[in-house]
Design an enzyme around this catalytic site. Sequence first.
Site: not given
Ligand code: TYD
Length: 136
Positions: A52
């Site tokens: 992302h």
């Molecule tokens: P995501 O940012 O997509 O994780 P990564 O980039 O590490 O693969 O987040 C994964 C899930 O966690 C998504 O459902 C959103 C949640 N999340 C939160 O609730 N708070 C946060 O601070 C972060 C980073 C993610």
Amino acid sequence: MCIDRCRIIDLPKIQDPRGNLTFIEGGNHIPFDIKRVYYLYDVPGGSERGGHAHKGLHQLIVAMSGSFDVVLNDGSNTKRIHLCRSYYGLYVCPMIWRELDNFSSGSVCMVLASNQYDEGDYYRDFSEFMQARRLR
Ligand code: TYD
């Protein structure tokens, strides 16, 4: 925001025979104030994270333990960066697509972020991200 703005920041390191110490001050060692800290851990081998971009969020990514790779893409150029030291931070500016892979076992990825979690700040679709880059 081009990939050249993303860079490794050499964090302060206080060396001591009792163990080393590193510290990070928002707005001083990194170019933003810290509003959130999160970390990835217990990452199974072969996993990929990220996938992302953020519209306005600034981040610093640190390998607190073990190692992993961060692949950055600004829509024109890509860069793969291997992180394996807790005194190096990778600064990632807004509008950069990132993917994290090649996690070693037991690795911990800490992320300092300039804002609280906001799903509206994400591009999770690569073609949508590319379209937004073209419009800038
Ligand atoms: P995501 O940012 O997509 O994780 P990564 O980039 O590490 O693969 O987040 C994964 C899930 O966690 C998504 O459902 C959103 C949640 N999340 C939160 O609730 N708070 C946060 O601070 C972060 C980073 C993610």
